[in-house]
Design an enzyme around this catalytic site. Structure first.
Site: not given
Lengths: 555, 555
Positions: B139, B474
């Site tokens: 999750g 990033y």
């Protein structure tokens, strides 16, 4: 004229080049022992080209005119020679069939587009006319990826990429080159090396195969341990489809769902026509050297290769032959130089005194590239491992000879075929833990097949590529055939392929599926895996216009 | 009880663990300067769980009974907590929505199968009942790969793989481990290290994400320069489909047509449920060290990383932060230890005397693994390159701190969110030659977006992975939001994503497509590329039972 050269219609390579055994005194006795063939036997004549029996072309004048409108009349060919050289690749099955004089189905027309726009128009014409398009690169394929289905009733176009043969751009900062798909190996390396770069992709077919063909079949080269398989080398791609071009941008890695790049790789023309790729290129390294080693046994050689793969070293080539292939290598040495240094009786006597069984000796080649200091460092790491497994370094001589002769094997196959012997290769990859059992099973299966067809066959093997978790085993086999050579060949080839998949190996490490290997696809990738590929093909090509029946056998 | 633990329903990580700024004296002033937030401000209360507004479950009793029949009653959950924690991943959008108190659509039922057979039966039930299956791992996804479509009218099953959490087998000869898909990072590394092995896959989400999730989203880890992205690590796969299991055998490389392995990688549940993988494992190396370096400018840092990638060295980590992220790192140092050694005024004064602009300093981490002698050799190769670009080694301290703190960033996001600031990350990959322009374009686009929404926003960047031909950049960004945080976030996030694809970058290097990035898919992989993926999805899942609408936006 198109300017695109093709190989001999009846065999491998360029006209005028052939294998000659006369300066290799041990070759004839070796062949006699191995498959019972006297190489001084009379050769089987290749049929005269004009005696070939070809079906008529199904391309009518209107269709011919439409193609002419796209590429110009000099680039649309329906003559017998064009159709014959575009019918098959160069597997032994292909050579046997073309030498039989009868071709049941050939392409109806061969076109040579000049650029991607022309490819797009050909593809659109083919789909609207419900014709079949088979992309053609160098024609070196040995898995049946090029042949039209015998019962294909539609017009078959062989789309030859030979004019798309340019290096378009080199991004020197990123080490990436944009290259057209139809360029052949030597032309590509020459263009790159002129500017200080190399692709580093050297498959056995290198002298005649093309970038597009490598991509469409997931090729691997002799230095792929360092440079990667073509699947690693290719970052960007362009592939023409009926409604436009798939453009994969040359990013180093991406998380964009199922990989479109990896759908096109290995697609053998079933999804469209690859026109261009952006590929990794590397600065030509200051040092490139291949060293020869000897191991006392096949097990020792395999274990050493595994340990090298696990170590901090990263050589460019890791190759070891079994004892049988080692004997074959020794038998191809010329009178005066090169590999002779390995097989000299002096060295052999030394090894014998050390307790080596000379019949078990395995020849290995390990390649190093980089700065001189790096090559020294890597050689040291490897030397320790080789020693641990009882191996010895025999120096540069054999490696240099290997480097010179590495593309010659297919000519030997033609030499044997001229004398009534059929030979070919089968290769696989499997985890390290499965290799020995896979090898034994394959040797036994080939032996059983030879027994069943009643011939004295030969089979030999080398480990050709190492990975972290496994390696490629490459088998070469030959036997004197009777008057049903394809049937005999099928029996041997099938036994070998079945042994591969039964032993945890893949149906092919780098030769593609085509029609030759499709019978094993479901056993290899599972029936449900085949269904995923079928979903892709059916959705992308609902009317089966793109090289149908390849990879997945017709239902 | 299922025994499967979940993260906080309202934020990242484990209950009781949170970011604390009180021992980091420079943090509060930094945040104040960066986004104008006073961190001593009152926190925004998270709603009480029982005040959440959930839709009723659409799973009727009969369906519930059928699931119970498969997995047992204690493994079928329809309570609010189970449904809430399985609705979203952990993107800022997810956290904002769940904290808003209203969930427009949740899964109707959560099931925890014990094994692949139970997964098969659930999948068959789902297809026969025309329900939707959404596989769920840890999750941690931040691309919207887990959420049911708001207008989904069928029953939605969240299929939690958490009980498939075992290492089944280690092939010690091949360096391959067979592992179930639901295992979380720490459990996997613990099981492997107990026997002397490591996977070497450490994504930012490592502490809570699963092997199956990594595969389904094409994850990449902090040491992927050495160990490879998950796409390189995974060799074998098992994926449950309605009629059986796709089995990809763990061969090191194969030429078997379009890659089924690479169709499953990144498939985000759209093709079936991944239950098991065979992955590369490596002996835990004798030495593992991360060293800190400083570069005088971002350009120098990028150039050094590129040169390292081109060199004979192969470090496990190559990371360099821009000046803004470097300033952020300095601001998170604690009073007494670790990264302080980098930011000490003594060192800074020395650098200033050397002519460095202290506002331009870029912090870099480079990792080394292997035998001690190999690590020494590689450090030497890297040191030369770092020096050539004006960089200096600052030692092990910062690297060790980085190693300890590397999984903590998401807790900082929650800390800011508690105080009314929204932050998240976006990452891309592009060729080396495009990186600087991509960076500038992205910074400008974010700046413009902040201006448009009228906030003082922050954005910083690091290079996180190097490849032969390019790298991953990033970006982390944050701003104090108003009462429409999702709308504001969308504007900033969209600007960043658009800058990526406009500059030759991919929409994501390792965070997947989901619904968050699907708007950019056609721009990234071309409309014709999308059609190939669509053909695969439509053919493999004609009734859209498997996590529909992810990757390719609904038509």
């Amino acid at each position: 004229m198109t300017g695109v050269k093709h190989m001999k219609w009846w065999g491998w390579g360029d006209e005028g080049i052939a294998f000659d055994h006369r300066d290799k005194p041990e070759f004839a006795p070796f062949v006699e022992r191995a498959i019972g063939l006297d190489v001084s036997t009379a050769t089987v004549p290749v049929p005269a080209f004009d005696e070939l029996d070809l079906p008529a072309s199904r391309a009518d004048e209107a269709f011919h005119a439409q193609l002419t409108d796209i590429v110009g009349g000099e680039h649309v060919h329906t003559d017998a020679m064009a159709r014959v050289v575009h019918t098959f690749g160069k597997s032994i099955r292909d050579l046997l069939r073309v030498r039989s004089g009868t071709l049941s189905r050939t392409p109806d027309v061969v076109v040579y587009p000049a650029d991607e726009q022309q490819v797009q128009r050909i593809v659109e014409l083919a789909v609207s006319a419900d014709a079949v398009v088979i992309p053609f690169g160098g024609g070196t394929n040995i898995s049946g990826s090029l042949e039209p289905a015998v019962d294909e009733e539609r017009v078959v176009i062989s789309l030859d990429l030979g004019r798309l043969n340019r290096v378009l751009e080199i991004d020197e900062v990123s080490g990436l080159a944009r290259v057209q798909a139809g360029i052949q190996g030597p032309d590509l390396e020459r263009e790159l090396s002129r500017r200080g770069w190399t692709l580093g992709h050297f498959p056995d077919s290198f002298t005649h195969s093309t970038l597009g063909g490598w991509i469409a079949t997931r090729s691997s080269g002799m230095q792929s341990d360092k440079y990667g398989d073509i699947a690693d080398i290719v970052r960007g791609l362009r592939m023409v489809r009926p409604n436009g071009v798939v453009v994969v941008r040359p990013v180093p890695s991406a998380s964009t769902g199922p990989s479109i790049r990896e759908m096109i790789l290995g697609s053998e023309g079933r999804l469209g026509v690859i026109t261009e790729a952006t590929v990794h290129v590397h600065r030509v390294p200051p040092v490139r050297v291949v060293l020869g080693y000897l191991f006392p046994t096949w097990d020792a050689g395999l274990a050493a290769m595994r340990e090298i793969a696990e170590s901090d070293a990263s050589p460019s080539v890791t190759r070891v032959s079994d004892a049988r292939e080692t004997a074959f290598s020794f038998a191809t040495r010329t009178r005066s130089k090169g590999i002779q240094s390995v097989g000299t009786s002096v060295l052999m006597k030394v090894l014998q005194r050390r307790g080596w069984d000379l019949d078990e000796i395995c020849l290995s080649f390990i390649g190093y590239e980089g700065e001189a200091s790096h090559v020294r460092y890597e050689k040291k790491l490897v030397r320790r491992i080789v020693r641990r497994h009882g191996g010895i370094l025999v120096g540069k001589g054999p490696g240099a000879l290997y480097d010179r002769k590495k593309f010659d094997t297919p000519y030997i196959r033609d030499f044997l075929l001229d004398r009534g012997a059929a030979g070919d290769v089968s290769e696989t990859a499997a985890p390290w833990s499965r290799l020995r059992q896979l090898y034994d099973t394959t040797m036994a299966a080939a032996g059983k097949a030879y027994e069943d067809i009643g011939v004295q066959g030969w089979i030999m093997c080398h480990l050709s590529h190492s990975y972290h978790s496994g390696a490629c085993l490459y088998f070469t086999f030959a036997f004197v055939h009777d008057d049903q050579p394809v049937k005999q060949y099928d029996q041997v080839k099938s036994a070998i392929q079945q042994a591969f998949v039964d032993s945890g190996g893949t149906l092919s490490h780098h030769h593609a599926v085509g029609v030759e290997h499709s019978a094993w696809l479901a056993q290899d990738v599972s029936p449900e895996g085949v269904e995923l590929v079928r979903a892709l093909f059916d959705g992308a090509d609902p009317n089966r216009n793109f090289n149908p029946d390849k990879i997945i056998p017709p239902a």
